[in-house]
Design a protein around this motif. Structure first.
Motif, PDB file in Angstrom:
ATOM      1  N   ARG A   1      89.085  36.682 108.214  1.00 22.95           N
ATOM      2  CA  ARG A   1      90.459  36.517 108.713  1.00 22.95           C
ATOM      3  C   ARG A   1      91.018  35.135 108.384  1.00 22.95           C
ATOM      4  NH1 ARG A   1      88.996  39.875 113.739  1.00 22.95           N
ATOM      5  NH2 ARG A   1      90.022  41.841 113.237  1.00 22.95           N
ATOM      6  N   ALA A   2      90.183  34.099 108.516  1.00 22.27           N
ATOM      7  CA  ALA A   2      90.627  32.736 108.201  1.00 22.27           C
ATOM      8  C   ALA A   2      90.968  32.616 106.713  1.00 22.27           C
ATOM      9  CB  ALA A   2      89.546  31.730 108.582  1.00 22.27           C
ATOM     10  N   PHE A   3      90.153  33.217 105.868  1.00 20.95           N
ATOM     11  CA  PHE A   3      90.418  33.199 104.425  1.00 20.95           C
ATOM     12  C   PHE A   3      91.739  33.905 104.135  1.00 20.95           C
ATOM     13  CE2 PHE A   3      90.330  34.959 100.180  1.00 20.95           C
ATOM     14  CZ  PHE A   3      89.894  33.888  99.415  1.00 20.95           C
ATOM     15  N   TYR A   4      91.914  35.076 104.719  1.00 24.44           N
ATOM     16  CA  TYR A   4      93.134  35.854 104.507  1.00 24.44           C
ATOM     17  C   TYR A   4      94.362  35.057 104.950  1.00 24.44           C
ATOM     18  CZ  TYR A   4      96.428  39.706 104.440  1.00 24.44           C
ATOM     19  OH  TYR A   4      97.507  40.494 104.168  1.00 24.44           O
ATOM     20  N   LYS A   5      94.286  34.460 106.142  1.00 20.75           N
ATOM     21  CA  LYS A   5      95.428  33.707 106.673  1.00 20.75           C
ATOM     22  C   LYS A   5      95.750  32.508 105.777  1.00 20.75           C
ATOM     23  CE  LYS A   5      97.274  31.378 110.687  1.00 20.75           C
ATOM     24  NZ  LYS A   5      97.029  30.757 111.951  1.00 20.75           N
ATOM     25  N   SER A   6      94.722  31.850 105.258  1.00 20.26           N
ATOM     26  CA  SER A   6      94.930  30.658 104.432  1.00 20.26           C
ATOM     27  C   SER A   6      95.514  30.966 103.070  1.00 20.26           C
ATOM     28  CB  SER A   6      93.607  29.913 104.222  1.00 20.26           C
ATOM     29  OG  SER A   6      93.153  29.394 105.435  1.00 20.26           O
TER      30      SER A   6
ATOM     31  N   TYR B   1     108.537  39.478 104.475  1.00 18.33           N
ATOM     32  CA  TYR B   1     107.706  38.276 104.343  1.00 18.33           C
ATOM     33  C   TYR B   1     108.300  37.017 104.951  1.00 18.33           C
ATOM     34  CZ  TYR B   1     105.411  41.227 100.901  1.00 18.33           C
ATOM     35  OH  TYR B   1     104.756  42.252 100.288  1.00 18.33           O
ATOM     36  N   GLY B   2     109.573  37.025 105.276  1.00 18.31           N
ATOM     37  CA  GLY B   2     110.256  35.805 105.686  1.00 18.31           C
ATOM     38  C   GLY B   2     109.716  35.142 106.930  1.00 18.31           C
ATOM     39  N   GLU B   3     109.174  35.908 107.843  1.00 22.91           N
ATOM     40  CA  GLU B   3     108.673  35.334 109.100  1.00 22.91           C
ATOM     41  C   GLU B   3     107.224  34.868 109.001  1.00 22.91           C
ATOM     42  OE1 GLU B   3     110.585  34.749 111.769  1.00 22.91           O
ATOM     43  OE2 GLU B   3     112.281  35.529 110.621  1.00 22.91           O
ATOM     44  N   ILE B   4     106.560  35.173 107.896  1.00 23.01           N
ATOM     45  CA  ILE B   4     105.154  34.755 107.756  1.00 23.01           C
ATOM     46  C   ILE B   4     105.144  33.267 107.420  1.00 23.01           C
ATOM     47  CG2 ILE B   4     103.002  35.078 106.478  1.00 23.01           C
ATOM     48  CD1 ILE B   4     103.976  37.928 105.833  1.00 23.01           C
ATOM     49  N   PRO B   5     104.453  32.461 108.221  1.00 21.97           N
ATOM     50  CA  PRO B   5     104.484  31.014 107.984  1.00 21.97           C
ATOM     51  C   PRO B   5     103.690  30.598 106.749  1.00 21.97           C
ATOM     52  CG  PRO B   5     102.997  31.519 109.786  1.00 21.97           C
ATOM     53  CD  PRO B   5     103.656  32.816 109.395  1.00 21.97           C
ATOM     54  N   ALA B   6     104.137  29.538 106.114  1.00 17.85           N
ATOM     55  CA  ALA B   6     103.382  28.933 105.015  1.00 17.85           C
ATOM     56  C   ALA B   6     102.090  28.355 105.580  1.00 17.85           C
ATOM     57  CB  ALA B   6     104.218  27.846 104.344  1.00 17.85           C
ATOM     58  N   GLN B   7     101.096  28.208 104.742  1.00 18.58           N
ATOM     59  CA  GLN B   7      99.799  27.675 105.167  1.00 18.58           C
ATOM     60  C   GLN B   7      99.452  26.437 104.353  1.00 18.58           C
ATOM     61  OE1 GLN B   7      98.032  28.976 107.750  1.00 18.58           O
ATOM     62  NE2 GLN B   7      99.741  30.393 108.005  1.00 18.58           N
ATOM     63  N   ASN B   8      98.643  25.577 104.947  1.00 16.75           N
ATOM     64  CA  ASN B   8      98.105  24.439 104.207  1.00 16.75           C
ATOM     65  C   ASN B   8      96.967  24.961 103.342  1.00 16.75           C
ATOM     66  OD1 ASN B   8      99.803  22.509 105.330  1.00 16.75           O
ATOM     67  ND2 ASN B   8      98.452  22.262 107.097  1.00 16.75           N
ATOM     68  N   ILE B   9      97.121  24.835 102.053  1.00 15.96           N
ATOM     69  CA  ILE B   9      96.113  25.340 101.124  1.00 15.96           C
ATOM     70  C   ILE B   9      95.422  24.154 100.474  1.00 15.96           C
ATOM     71  CG2 ILE B   9      95.741  26.705  99.025  1.00 15.96           C
ATOM     72  CD1 ILE B   9      98.264  28.290  99.886  1.00 15.96           C
ATOM     73  N   ASP B  10      94.106  24.125 100.607  1.00 17.08           N
ATOM     74  CA  ASP B  10      93.334  23.038 100.014  1.00 17.08           C
ATOM     75  C   ASP B  10      93.526  23.014  98.507  1.00 17.08           C
ATOM     76  OD1 ASP B  10      92.291  22.362 102.493  1.00 17.08           O
ATOM     77  OD2 ASP B  10      90.525  23.638 102.250  1.00 17.08           O
ATOM     78  N   THR B  11      93.649  21.815  97.962  1.00 16.23           N
ATOM     79  CA  THR B  11      93.724  21.665  96.515  1.00 16.23           C
ATOM     80  C   THR B  11      92.361  21.958  95.928  1.00 16.23           C
ATOM     81  OG1 THR B  11      95.409  19.980  96.783  1.00 16.23           O
ATOM     82  CG2 THR B  11      94.317  20.083  94.647  1.00 16.23           C
ATOM     83  N   TYR B  12      92.345  22.768  94.905  1.00 12.50           N
ATOM     84  CA  TYR B  12      91.087  23.147  94.276  1.00 12.50           C
ATOM     85  C   TYR B  12      90.674  22.081  93.268  1.00 12.50           C
ATOM     86  CZ  TYR B  12      87.762  25.803  91.474  1.00 12.50           C
ATOM     87  OH  TYR B  12      86.650  26.221  90.796  1.00 12.50           O
ATOM     88  N   HIS B  13      89.467  21.587  93.403  1.00 13.41           N
ATOM     89  CA  HIS B  13      88.914  20.600  92.479  1.00 13.41           C
ATOM     90  C   HIS B  13      87.633  21.181  91.895  1.00 13.41           C
ATOM     91  CE1 HIS B  13      91.745  17.551  93.769  1.00 13.41           C
ATOM     92  NE2 HIS B  13      91.450  17.852  95.017  1.00 13.41           N
ATOM     93  N   PRO B  14      87.716  21.785  90.713  1.00 19.03           N
ATOM     94  CA  PRO B  14      86.520  22.400  90.139  1.00 19.03           C
ATOM     95  C   PRO B  14      85.466  21.364  89.788  1.00 19.03           C
ATOM     96  CG  PRO B  14      88.288  22.388  88.537  1.00 19.03           C
ATOM     97  CD  PRO B  14      88.870  21.894  89.831  1.00 19.03           C
ATOM     98  N   LYS B  15      84.219  21.770  89.926  1.00 18.92           N
ATOM     99  CA  LYS B  15      83.110  20.899  89.542  1.00 18.92           C
ATOM    100  C   LYS B  15      82.913  21.012  88.039  1.00 18.92           C
ATOM    101  CE  LYS B  15      80.740  21.972  93.828  1.00 18.92           C
ATOM    102  NZ  LYS B  15      79.667  22.742  94.415  1.00 18.92           N
ATOM    103  N   ASN B  16      82.622  19.893  87.422  1.00 17.85           N
ATOM    104  CA  ASN B  16      82.311  19.936  85.997  1.00 17.85           C
ATOM    105  C   ASN B  16      80.918  20.520  85.825  1.00 17.85           C
ATOM    106  OD1 ASN B  16      84.721  18.790  85.191  1.00 17.85           O
ATOM    107  ND2 ASN B  16      83.932  16.706  85.358  1.00 17.85           N
ATOM    108  N   GLU B  17      80.812  21.479  84.935  1.00 22.54           N
ATOM    109  CA  GLU B  17      79.508  22.072  84.676  1.00 22.54           C
ATOM    110  C   GLU B  17      78.703  21.157  83.773  1.00 22.54           C
ATOM    111  OE1 GLU B  17      79.312  26.144  83.571  1.00 22.54           O
ATOM    112  OE2 GLU B  17      81.000  26.693  84.835  1.00 22.54           O
ATOM    113  N   GLU B  18      77.391  21.274  83.883  1.00 21.78           N
ATOM    114  CA  GLU B  18      76.509  20.514  83.011  1.00 21.78           C
ATOM    115  C   GLU B  18      76.732  20.979  81.575  1.00 21.78           C
ATOM    116  OE1 GLU B  18      74.292  18.038  83.801  1.00 21.78           O
ATOM    117  OE2 GLU B  18      75.214  18.119  85.786  1.00 21.78           O
ATOM    118  N   PRO B  19      76.771  20.054  80.626  1.00 23.38           N
ATOM    119  CA  PRO B  19      76.951  20.477  79.237  1.00 23.38           C
ATOM    120  C   PRO B  19      75.773  21.330  78.767  1.00 23.38           C
ATOM    121  CG  PRO B  19      76.660  18.086  79.385  1.00 23.38           C
ATOM    122  CD  PRO B  19      76.669  18.622  80.776  1.00 23.38           C
TER     123      PRO B  19
END
Length: 193
Positions: A22-27, A55-73
């Motif tokens: 539910r938390a994932f869905y809401k976010s 959709y107008g009444e559904i509040p916006a959510q704070n979405i974490d900025t995605y920072h991908p990890k660099n894979e090992e070469p």
């Protein structure tokens, strides 16, 4: 990461509790993280009103900025051979490729088109028509926000071993770097445009 399925693995879903789901869905299923596409002969005002009602009444959510990890070469080639009940062998070869927003991506897209687009393309001409090692050659550059793959798919002719296809592909890619002309690149650019 692109190596994971979009929805995840079944074991992950089975080990996730309802509160987490539910938390994932809401976010992430929020208006500020969604796109609505409307196609057809519509009344714009009426359509916008319907979208607002839904959709107008559904509040916006704070979405974490995605920072991908660099894979090992990857330091050396990896190879997997899968035995499947299919009528023809398929050979897939992939090289690391930049993300779509990289300045190098457009150049690789031109290269892919030059190498693989149509029967007059370099790899098709060399491996299918002249060398008769493959019955088909195609290329695909993954258009992702993170680095992905530059993939080649080849269908060997009957009796041609996959190692021979891989070896010849490597030779042809090296040769292409020396032999492709400005005209070849211009043709690819025109095709893409």
């Amino acid at each position: 990461h692109y190596q994971w399925p979009t929805i995840g693995y079944m074991r992950d879903l089975e080990n996730t509790d309802m509160q987490t789901i539910r938390a994932f869905y809401k976010s992430y299923y929020a208006p500020n993280n969604a796109v609505i596409v409307v196609v057809g002969d519509i009344d714009i005002s009426a359509t916008l009103e319907l979208i607002w009602k839904a959709y107008g009444e559904i509040p916006a959510q704070n979405i974490d900025t995605y920072h991908p990890k660099n894979e090992e070469p990857q330091e050396e080639p990896r190879k997997s051979v899968l035995a499947k009940p299919i009528s023809t062998t398929q050979v897939l070869v992939a090289y690391p490729a930049p993300a779509q927003n990289s300045p190098d991506y457009a150049a690789l897209e031109l290269l892919n088109n030059t190498l693989c687009d149509g029967e007059s393309s370099y790899l098709y001409r060399r491996m299918v028509i002249e060398e008769r090692l493959a019955s088909d050659v195609s290329g695909f550059l993954t258009p992702f926000a993170e680095p992905g793959l530059f993939e080649f798919s080849l269908t060997p002719m009957p009796g041609v071993h996959h190692d021979k296809i891989i070896e010849q592909l490597s030779v042809e890619l090296k040769s292409a770097c020396q032999l492709l002309s400005t005209e070849d690149v211009d043709k690819a650019r025109n095709s893409l445009e």
